[in-house]
Design a protein around this motif. Structure first.
Motif, PDB file in Angstrom:
ATOM      1  N   GLY A  25      -2.247  -8.031   4.054  1.00 51.65           N
ATOM      2  CA  GLY A  25      -1.210  -7.789   3.069  1.00 51.65           C
ATOM      3  C   GLY A  25       0.014  -8.673   3.216  1.00 51.65           C
ATOM      4  N   ASP A  58      10.389  -7.635   4.696  1.00 50.18           N
ATOM      5  CA  ASP A  58      11.065  -6.840   5.729  1.00 50.18           C
ATOM      6  C   ASP A  58      10.284  -5.564   6.048  1.00 50.18           C
ATOM      7  N   GLY A  59       8.969  -5.711   6.141  1.00 52.96           N
ATOM      8  CA  GLY A  59       8.108  -4.597   6.521  1.00 52.96           C
ATOM      9  C   GLY A  59       7.611  -3.734   5.380  1.00 52.96           C
ATOM     10  N   ARG A  60       8.145  -3.921   4.162  1.00 52.93           N
ATOM     11  CA  ARG A  60       7.711  -3.127   3.014  1.00 52.93           C
ATOM     12  C   ARG A  60       6.608  -3.857   2.268  1.00 52.93           C
ATOM     13  N   PRO A  61       5.504  -3.172   1.944  1.00 48.42           N
ATOM     14  CA  PRO A  61       4.393  -3.855   1.270  1.00 48.42           C
ATOM     15  C   PRO A  61       4.806  -4.422  -0.078  1.00 48.42           C
ATOM     16  N   LEU A  62       4.265  -5.582  -0.403  1.00 49.26           N
ATOM     17  CA  LEU A  62       4.500  -6.223  -1.682  1.00 49.26           C
ATOM     18  C   LEU A  62       3.274  -6.080  -2.578  1.00 49.26           C
ATOM     19  N   HIS A 114       4.407  -8.611   2.907  1.00 50.79           N
ATOM     20  CA  HIS A 114       5.507  -7.667   3.121  1.00 50.79           C
ATOM     21  C   HIS A 114       6.848  -8.362   2.974  1.00 50.79           C
ATOM     22  N   TYR A 162      10.008 -12.616   4.158  1.00 46.08           N
ATOM     23  CA  TYR A 162       8.700 -12.337   3.571  1.00 46.08           C
ATOM     24  C   TYR A 162       7.629 -12.773   4.567  1.00 46.08           C
ATOM     25  N   ALA A 171      -0.624  -9.994  -1.885  1.00 51.83           N
ATOM     26  CA  ALA A 171       0.027  -8.967  -2.703  1.00 51.83           C
ATOM     27  C   ALA A 171      -0.822  -8.568  -3.905  1.00 51.83           C
TER      28      ALA A 171
END
Length: 273
Positions: free
Chosen positions: A144, A148-152, A146, A137, A237
């Protein structure tokens, strides 16, 4: 492809680049702790336990401290992960080398390695790495949070009675007033929320709030290393951070509340009773 740490002048590196380099360092420390994980570490006395905890801390710190110092030579280093309160001016590394260390020793999976850079008492970047799952995380102020690179994104829950909420014991041997306050808050939430979870460490609960898996986390007392990385994750987030009564939170506050915006006021009301 293996990760390599590339040094850049502290005067020219961006916070985004610094975050990427911090991720490499924290993952490396996590790999060292993962190699030590497995069987329950037996202890018969508190002294034995403290020694085992220190061994884990030292293993991770041997990687974290020199490499993070290399990345930010002028940043201070918080010596005690249990410290609280405001920091002196400037930049500081706030690190928990084995967040949930007691879980690690008991062969429980809920533990992590965290590093947060604090600038003028505001967290600017944070990394929380879970070595057993490989998840990382990250949060960067204004950019922002994330996984593993994915937005939370925090949950859209609007009713506390539909919420999963959580709390954590800040440290062993709390004074009686704090212990009674924790107990009363759990009782209150058992009446008002859907499900109440109680476990350590705090950072993993806060990661769940940031990811929208749970809706509320609160804690009484606590250290900077417990709360700063998760606070930045939740804020970035889209969540709300305050003390337990809804007032602005600082590291000097005696309580902490992180929640999805739709249930923040309800949670603060419950905790204020």
């Amino acid at each position: 492809m293996s990760e390599t740490l590339q040094t850049t002048s502290a005067d020219t590196v961006s916070d985004a680049d610094l975050l990427a380099q911090t991720v490499i360092v924290v993952r490396t420390a996590g790999s060292a702790l993962r190699e030590r994980f497995g069987e329950v570490v037996r202890h018969e006395t508190r002294e034995d336990l403290v020694h085992a905890l220190a061994d884990n801390d030292d293993t991770a710190l041997a990687i974290l401290r020199p490499r993070l110092t290399e990345l930010r030579p002028d940043a201070g280093w918080v010596e005690d992960e249990l410290d609280g309160g405001a920091l002196p001016p400037g930049e500081w590394w706030v690190v928990d080398p084995a967040e949930g260390n007691v879980n690690h020793l008991h062969a429980l999976p809920e533990w992590a390695v965290t590093a947060t850079l604090v600038r003028e008492n505001q967290p600017v970047l944070a990394v929380v790495h879970l070595p057993l799952t490989g998840e990382t995380y990250t949060a960067l102020a204004g950019a922002g949070a994330h996984l593993d690179g994915r937005p939370l994104h925090v949950a859209q829950t609007a009713n506390l009675d539909l919420s999963i909420v959580a709390t954590s014991q800040a440290r062993p041997d709390e004074d009686e007033e704090v212990v009674r306050r924790v107990g009363a808050s759990i009782t209150a939430m058992l009446f008002d929320a859907l499900v109440v979870r109680t476990s350590v460490p705090a950072t993993l609960h806060l990661a769940n709030v940031a990811a929208g898996r749970t809706d509320v986390f609160w804690q009484f007392a606590g250290a900077r290393a417990d709360l700063l990385p998760g606070a930045l994750l939740v804020r970035e987030a889209g969540g709300r951070i305050s003390d337990a009564e809804g007032r602005p939170w600082t590291p000097q506050s005696d309580s902490f509340l992180a929640a999805a915006p739709g249930v923040h006021a309800q949670a603060a009301s419950t905790l204020s009773r």
